[in-house]
Design a protein around this motif. Structure first.
Motif, short mmCIF file in Angstrom:
data_model
loop_
_atom_site.label_atom_id
_atom_site.label_comp_id
_atom_site.label_asym_id
_atom_site.label_seq_id
_atom_site.Cartn_x
_atom_site.Cartn_y
_atom_site.Cartn_z
N VAL A 289 0.86 -1.17 0.00
CA VAL A 289 0.00 0.00 0.00
C VAL A 289 0.90 1.23 0.00
O VAL A 289 1.94 1.25 0.67
CB VAL A 289 -0.95 -0.01 1.23
N VAL A 291 1.46 5.30 0.79
CA VAL A 291 0.97 6.40 1.63
C VAL A 291 1.76 7.67 1.27
O VAL A 291 2.81 7.61 0.63
CB VAL A 291 1.12 6.07 3.13
N ALA A 331 4.95 8.72 -3.33
CA ALA A 331 4.37 7.96 -2.23
C ALA A 331 5.45 7.06 -1.63
O ALA A 331 6.47 6.77 -2.26
CB ALA A 331 3.19 7.13 -2.71
N THR A 333 5.93 3.30 -0.23
CA THR A 333 5.29 1.98 -0.31
C THR A 333 5.65 1.17 0.93
O THR A 333 6.83 1.01 1.27
CB THR A 333 5.76 1.22 -1.56
N LYS A 359 -7.40 -0.45 4.31
CA LYS A 359 -7.81 0.75 3.56
C LYS A 359 -8.84 1.56 4.34
O LYS A 359 -8.78 2.81 4.42
CB LYS A 359 -8.38 0.36 2.20
N PHE A 362 -7.13 3.38 7.20
CA PHE A 362 -6.36 4.53 6.72
C PHE A 362 -7.29 5.67 6.34
O PHE A 362 -7.00 6.86 6.62
CB PHE A 362 -5.50 4.12 5.53
N MET A 369 -3.55 8.09 0.68
CA MET A 369 -2.92 7.12 -0.21
C MET A 369 -2.93 7.72 -1.61
O MET A 369 -3.86 7.50 -2.40
CB MET A 369 -3.68 5.78 -0.18
#
Length: 446
Positions: A289, A291, A331, A333, A359, A362, A369
């Motif tokens: 994911v 961020v 971002a 990872t 998800k 977050f 994201m």
């Protein structure tokens, strides 16, 4: 005067030598104890009467010239008669007037005679033939009896396929001993070498012709001995995966996640890397994911771990882990890891639910994201104005996060649909299976 006499003498000597040679050539040949014509004829008649197939040959001798007439059984006897006549003492020349017998009876007579000799020999050897037959049948039955006593091979740890192969070898060996004894009784051991030579050539030819079949069979023996998988195990070989249905002497049958049957040759399984996802009941799933680069990564890690610890099916030991994997342009990872027990939790369901919960957590915590950001530089057309080019940052807007929470009613239990189809296949099919019975509870699929 002396010169004249010398010339006359030289001319006269060659002529005298030639005259002497002519007188020697015309001198009569003296014969001492020469055989008479009658003696030659009697001697040859006595010889040909002792040879089968020359009974109709007639002999006449006149002045040492021997004439052969009449009929013989075949061309070989005709040549032999002339050869014998030429070797007799006192024979000057041999006239061959022999003819071959063309009558059917005369042609069949030698074959009938040989058949009669073979029949007589067979009758004389009948007791030995019976003893040899008894020995052959006895050892063949003994080999069959020994082949059915293969339980002791399974007691020492060999699989069913290896035991069957060993029993076949024992049966062939015992039967071969019986064949050797029978040939020894019949005094035909020389035939063994010929048979073994032919068998060796045939074996080499068959080895090349059925090389793939032999390789798959031997690979099946090794697989049944090593037991790298069992019925219901989910395995992957190269890029092929599925649940094991059966192992045969030629191939291994898998059931894919689509419910299809996939047959893989045993030799390919032996020589290819194989992953067995079911041998260890614990299995780890992972996902990535991204961020925002402005966030505190420690807070992100703690939130993801706390969310997974509250999820049904996630093991507390080994505990979930979140690691920073890569710092990108727009971002950061992070990689999320968590463990499940495949006997109780389905791998795909647990991974899907973990992604949804992370998800949602977050989004509720306001952790951005971001999507990829593109920076575009616009240059002023008037290069002499001295103005710096304008810069714009265009960012794709992030979608609004939908609040979510952990739902204990979400089903993450094992999916038994493939296992049910596999059990139905095993109960309906009569195809050989060298693997032990299926496990009571199947492991999760990939």
């Amino acid at each position: 005067m002396k010169s004249l006499l010398l010339a006359v003498l030289l001319l006269w000597l060659p002529g005298y030598g030639m005259a002497m040679q002519q007188d020697d050539a015309e001198a009569p040949i003296k014969v001492v104890n020469a055989a008479t014509d009658q003696a030659i004829a009697e001697r040859l008649n006595a010889i040909i009467r002792a040879i089968a197939g020359m009974e109709l040959v007639e002999v006449s001798v006149q002045a040492g010239v021997l004439t052969l007439s009449g009929e013989v059984a075949n061309t070989q006897l005709k040549s032999e008669a002339v050869a014998i006549a030429s070797r007799l003492e006192g024979v000057v020349y041999v006239q061959n007037r022999l003819q071959e017998q063309l009558a059917v009876r005369s042609r069949l007579a030698p074959a009938a005679e040989k058949f009669s000799e073979m029949l007589t020999t067979t009758v004389q050897m009948l007791p030995l033939l019976l003893v040899a037959l008894v020995a052959l049948v006895s050892f063949w039955l003994l080999g069959g009896w020994a082949a059915k006593r293969g339980a002791w091979l399974r007691h020492i740890g060999l699989t069913e396929l290896a035991s069957n192969l060993g029993m076949r070898f024992v049966r062939v060996a015992i039967s071969g001993i019986g064949v050797l004894i029978a040939l020894e009784l019949l005094d035909a051991t020389a035939l063994v070498s010929a048979v073994l030579g032919v068998a060796g050539v045939i074996g080499i030819a068959l080895g090349f012709a059925f090389r793939n079949i032999v390789e798959n069979y031997l690979a099946g023996v090794l697989l049944s001995t090593r037991n790298p998988f069992a019925i219901g195990d989910f395995i992957q070989i190269d890029n092929m995966s599925g649940s094991v249905v059966r192992l045969t002497s030629r191939d291994t049958v898998l059931m894919t996640q689509d419910g299809n049957h996939l047959r893989i040759p045993n030799s390919q399984i032996i020589t290819s890397p194989m992953t067995n996802f079911s041998r260890n009941p614990l299995r780890r799933f992972e996902f990535s994911v991204g961020v925002s680069v402005d966030l505190d990564l420690t807070t992100v890690r703690q939130l993801a771990i706390a969310t997974l610890q509250q999820m049904t099916g996630i093991l507390t030991e080994p505990r979930p882990r979140v690691l920073v994997q890569e710092l990108g342009d727009s971002a950061v990872t992070v990689r999320v890891f968590a463990w499940i027990d495949q006997r109780e939790t389905d791998f795909l369901k647990a991974r899907s639910e973990a992604i949804r919960l992370v998800k949602a957590a977050f989004d509720n915590a306001g952790i951005e994201m971001p999507e990829p950001i593109y920076r575009i530089h616009m240059a002023d057309a008037d290069a002499g104005s001295g103005k710096t080019p304008a810069q714009f940052v265009v960012s794709a807007p992030a979608g609004p996060g939908e609040p979510g929470s952990i739902d204990p009613t979400v089903d993450v239990s094992t999916d038994n649909s493939i296992e049910q189809q596999l059990n139905a296949e095993l109960s309906q099919s009569d195809e050989e299976n060298l693997l032990p019975a299926a496990k009571e509870s199947g492991a999760g699929s990939a």
